[in-house]
Design a protein around this motif. Structure first.
Motif, PDB file in Angstrom:
ATOM      1  N   ARG A  74      36.337  32.814  -4.364  1.00 46.43           N
ATOM      2  CA  ARG A  74      37.579  33.764  -5.097  1.00 46.43           C
ATOM      3  C   ARG A  74      38.900  33.697  -4.422  1.00 46.43           C
ATOM      4  N   ALA A  75      39.198  33.922  -3.302  1.00 49.91           N
ATOM      5  CA  ALA A  75      40.551  34.181  -2.974  1.00 49.91           C
ATOM      6  C   ALA A  75      40.472  32.609  -3.579  1.00 49.91           C
ATOM      7  N   ASP A  76      40.582  31.911  -3.221  1.00 47.91           N
ATOM      8  CA  ASP A  76      40.433  30.207  -3.184  1.00 47.91           C
ATOM      9  C   ASP A  76      41.226  29.675  -4.954  1.00 47.91           C
ATOM     10  N   LEU A  77      40.566  30.722  -5.616  1.00 49.14           N
ATOM     11  CA  LEU A  77      40.403  30.013  -7.271  1.00 49.14           C
ATOM     12  C   LEU A  77      42.148  31.479  -7.977  1.00 49.14           C
ATOM     13  N   ALA A  78      41.570  32.007  -6.770  1.00 52.16           N
ATOM     14  CA  ALA A  78      43.407  33.156  -7.408  1.00 52.16           C
ATOM     15  C   ALA A  78      44.212  32.946  -6.792  1.00 52.16           C
ATOM     16  N   LYS A  79      44.243  31.810  -5.823  1.00 48.72           N
ATOM     17  CA  LYS A  79      45.055  31.176  -5.638  1.00 48.72           C
ATOM     18  C   LYS A  79      45.643  29.846  -5.913  1.00 48.72           C
ATOM     19  N   MET A  80      44.789  29.597  -6.145  1.00 50.02           N
ATOM     20  CA  MET A  80      44.717  27.916  -7.189  1.00 50.02           C
ATOM     21  C   MET A  80      45.832  28.309  -8.611  1.00 50.02           C
ATOM     22  N   LEU A  81      45.409  29.365  -9.148  1.00 51.83           N
ATOM     23  CA  LEU A  81      45.688  29.670 -10.431  1.00 51.83           C
ATOM     24  C   LEU A  81      47.485  30.554 -10.372  1.00 51.83           C
ATOM     25  N   ALA A  82      47.222  31.020  -9.330  1.00 45.86           N
ATOM     26  CA  ALA A  82      48.714  31.431  -9.139  1.00 45.86           C
ATOM     27  C   ALA A  82      49.566  30.813  -8.723  1.00 45.86           C
ATOM     28  N   ASN A  83      48.955  29.239  -8.412  1.00 43.57           N
ATOM     29  CA  ASN A  83      50.166  28.334  -7.935  1.00 43.57           C
ATOM     30  C   ASN A  83      50.884  27.714  -8.785  1.00 43.57           C
ATOM     31  N   PRO A  84      52.230  27.548  -8.124  1.00 48.94           N
ATOM     32  CA  PRO A  84      52.909  27.266  -9.319  1.00 48.94           C
ATOM     33  C   PRO A  84      52.993  25.892  -9.667  1.00 48.94           C
ATOM     34  N   SER A  85      52.446  24.893  -8.649  1.00 53.87           N
ATOM     35  CA  SER A  85      52.441  23.275  -8.807  1.00 53.87           C
ATOM     36  C   SER A  85      51.381  23.389  -9.929  1.00 53.87           C
ATOM     37  N   PHE A  86      49.960  23.420  -9.754  1.00 58.30           N
ATOM     38  CA  PHE A  86      48.860  23.714 -10.010  1.00 58.30           C
ATOM     39  C   PHE A  86      49.661  24.127 -11.900  1.00 58.30           C
ATOM     40  N   GLN A  87      49.484  25.312 -11.593  1.00 59.83           N
ATOM     41  CA  GLN A  87      50.284  25.612 -13.238  1.00 59.83           C
ATOM     42  C   GLN A  87      50.959  24.141 -14.007  1.00 59.83           C
ATOM     43  N   GLN A  88      51.889  23.583 -13.183  1.00 60.62           N
ATOM     44  CA  GLN A  88      51.943  22.608 -14.105  1.00 60.62           C
ATOM     45  C   GLN A  88      51.855  21.392 -13.808  1.00 60.62           C
ATOM     46  N   GLN A  89      50.702  21.163 -13.702  1.00 63.45           N
ATOM     47  CA  GLN A  89      50.078  20.011 -13.349  1.00 63.45           C
ATOM     48  C   GLN A  89      48.704  20.385 -14.948  1.00 63.45           C
ATOM     49  N   MET A  90      48.625  21.577 -14.409  1.00 70.92           N
ATOM     50  CA  MET A  90      47.622  21.454 -15.689  1.00 70.92           C
ATOM     51  C   MET A  90      48.577  21.589 -17.410  1.00 70.92           C
ATOM     52  N   ALA A  91      49.976  21.761 -17.370  1.00 75.77           N
ATOM     53  CA  ALA A  91      50.657  21.877 -18.505  1.00 75.77           C
ATOM     54  C   ALA A  91      50.517  20.139 -18.840  1.00 75.77           C
ATOM     55  N   ASP A  92      50.722  19.718 -17.908  1.00 76.28           N
ATOM     56  CA  ASP A  92      51.130  17.959 -18.184  1.00 76.28           C
ATOM     57  C   ASP A  92      49.782  17.501 -19.040  1.00 76.28           C
ATOM     58  N   LEU A  93      48.657  18.302 -17.651  1.00 78.48           N
ATOM     59  CA  LEU A  93      46.838  17.481 -18.261  1.00 78.48           C
ATOM     60  C   LEU A  93      47.336  17.472 -19.424  1.00 78.48           C
ATOM     61  N   ILE A  94      46.859  18.836 -20.124  1.00 78.58           N
ATOM     62  CA  ILE A  94      47.118  19.202 -21.352  1.00 78.58           C
ATOM     63  C   ILE A  94      48.074  18.336 -22.405  1.00 78.58           C
ATOM     64  N   GLU A  95      48.913  18.156 -21.983  1.00 82.34           N
ATOM     65  CA  GLU A  95      50.338  17.142 -23.053  1.00 82.34           C
ATOM     66  C   GLU A  95      49.270  16.324 -22.907  1.00 82.34           C
ATOM     67  N   VAL A  96      48.804  15.320 -22.366  1.00 78.82           N
ATOM     68  CA  VAL A  96      48.055  14.260 -22.420  1.00 78.82           C
ATOM     69  C   VAL A  96      46.557  14.389 -23.666  1.00 78.82           C
ATOM     70  N   ASN A  97      45.593  15.405 -22.804  1.00 81.64           N
ATOM     71  CA  ASN A  97      45.043  15.380 -23.106  1.00 81.64           C
ATOM     72  C   ASN A  97      44.403  16.165 -24.203  1.00 81.64           C
ATOM     73  N   GLY A  98      45.410  17.279 -24.445  1.00 83.92           N
ATOM     74  CA  GLY A  98      44.730  18.426 -25.066  1.00 83.92           C
ATOM     75  C   GLY A  98      44.842  19.881 -24.880  1.00 83.92           C
ATOM     76  N   PRO A  99      44.627  20.737 -25.914  1.00 85.94           N
ATOM     77  CA  PRO A  99      43.973  21.957 -25.297  1.00 85.94           C
ATOM     78  C   PRO A  99      43.083  21.747 -24.818  1.00 85.94           C
ATOM     79  N   VAL A 100      42.037  20.943 -25.409  1.00 85.38           N
ATOM     80  CA  VAL A 100      40.134  20.777 -24.981  1.00 85.38           C
ATOM     81  C   VAL A 100      39.664  19.505 -24.984  1.00 85.38           C
ATOM     82  N   ALA A 101      39.634  18.441 -23.909  1.00 86.73           N
ATOM     83  CA  ALA A 101      39.427  17.599 -23.123  1.00 86.73           C
ATOM     84  C   ALA A 101      38.127  17.168 -24.379  1.00 86.73           C
ATOM     85  N   ASP A 102      37.985  15.669 -24.815  1.00 90.22           N
ATOM     86  CA  ASP A 102      37.021  15.576 -26.000  1.00 90.22           C
ATOM     87  C   ASP A 102      35.557  15.946 -25.116  1.00 90.22           C
TER      88      ASP A 102
END
Length: 396
Positions: A74-102
């Motif tokens: 659970r601690a690793d998950l919290a760190k992952m969600l709070a990581n700005p780098s991961f947040q940017q990676q998610m934003a880029d991934l959503i831009e390519v695949n949309g909010p919900v991947a096929d």
């Protein structure tokens, strides 16, 4: 969407933990995990790969749950969600695949697939619907949009024509054009086919009308009070004979439609998920509702009290009450008709340019000596680049 991100983060964090543990307990890491970790995936992409793999490996869900029961997990998950780098990676991934991947939508499982690993995805599909119940309705309009690369393209090809099936001798669907993803490339190819099919259907009908001397009941312009100057001309020659101003107007309108079909604001106004190479619907032509919105940047948008032009694709609203399944079926019919029209139009042009090229049309098509692929003729050499275009010779 936040729940989908949380789910993806769970698979990312678990995958990272399993890679670490794999150094001490090799049995914890599957072959596909080692393969994924060897690729240059960032954390978000690794989570997506792990989540997709879980479709055929339901045991991975138990691993995720077991990892999250631990305080460290659970601690690793919290760190992952709070990581700005991961947040940017998610934003880029959503831009390519949309909010919900096929592959996170129930429609994905309605298509018959050939999966080497015969694991059942039912458990994961139920979990995905439980964590994001609103995705089912929104995903229906995107069922044919974000395709899982070649697997979905092959399924669609079989649906379009069960006899021919998937036919790609040049391997176009394997490429990644302009450094884009394969999914974006397939979106481009699908949109191009649908658009060219529509143009060919209109062109085939227009060719038949002009070839048989069918004209408007009113003068084309003040300088042409009648159509006597077009008598006996083949359909391509009719285009060459119309005034230059008329050609420029027609090409200008076509150019506007081309730009408008790519205009993100217009697509968003219709509720589309974006460009057809970014999760949008291939072949979709937006309405003109966005023309009523005056964008003032920092000051926001102003709605203008002007009626929008009718929807070009469905001006009378005949398809408003159609279900998504009916629309998808009609789109498949349109694609097949467009393919036939492309073959038909090119056969007419080929026979006009090279008599005997289409034996079944010999003697039925007027001969044409001009350039069928050139928008302008010798009459417009004063326009920029026209002379160079007409003088160009192929190197072979």
């Amino acid at each position: 969407m936040k729940r989908a991100i949380l789910l993806l983060a769970c698979f990312t964090a678990t995958g990272s933990a399993r890679r670490v543990q794999g150094g001490r307990h090799e049995c914890l890491a599957r072959d596909w995990e080692l393969k994924n970790s060897a690729l240059e995936y960032n954390d978000a992409e690794l989570g997506m790969a792990n989540l997709k793999q879980a479709m055929s490996d339901p045991a991975l869900l138990a691993d995720v749950a077991r990892q999250l029961r631990q305080p460290d997990g659970r601690a690793d998950l919290a760190k992952m969600l709070a990581n700005p780098s991961f947040q940017q990676q998610m934003a880029d991934l959503i831009e390519v695949n949309g909010p919900v991947a096929d592959f996170l939508t129930p429609q994905y499982y309605a298509v018959e697939r050939k999966i080497e690993d015969k694991g059942s995805p039912d458990a994961l599909a139920g979990l995905l619907l439980a964590t994001s119940p609103s995705s089912a309705g929104a995903a229906s309009s995107r069922a044919r949009v974000r395709m899982d690369a070649n697997s979905d393209l092959k399924a669609l090809a079989k649906e379009l024509n069960p006899v021919v099936g998937f036919y790609d001798p040049l391997g176009l669907a394997e490429n990644e054009y302009w450094s884009q993803s394969n999914a974006a490339t397939i979106g481009f190819l699908r949109h191009a086919e649908i658009k060219h099919g529509r143009v060919a259907m209109a062109g085939f009908v227009g060719y038949c009308l002009h070839e048989n001397g069918i004209r408007w009941p009113f003068p084309l312009s003040y300088s042409l009070p009648d159509y006597s100057s077009f008598e006996g001309l083949s359909a391509p020659a009719v285009w060459d004979a119309i005034p230059t101003a008329a050609k420029l107007q027609i090409l200008g309108v076509i150019g506007f439609f081309e730009i408008w079909s790519e205009y993100t604001v217009a697509l968003n106004e219709d509720g589309q998920t974006g460009h057809y190479m970014r999760g949008g619907k291939p072949g979709y032509f937006p309405s003109f509702k966005a023309l009523n919105t005056l964008k003032l940047g920092f000051f926001g948008n102003i709605r203008l009290p002007l009626p929008a032009p009718p929807n070009l694709f469905d001006p009378f609203g005949f398809q408003k009450k159609f279900s998504e399944e009916v629309k998808a079926k009609k789109l498949n019919i349109e694609i097949n008709n467009g393919r036939l029209a492309m073959l038909g139009l090119m056969s007419l042009i080929s026979e006009a340019k090279v008599p005997g090229a289409a034996p079944s049309l010999t003697g039925l098509i007027k001969q044409y000596d001009g350039q069928p692929m050139a928008p302008f003729s010798d009459l417009e050499v004063d326009l920029p680049f026209v002379k160079d275009m007409l003088d160009y010779k192929l190197p072979f």
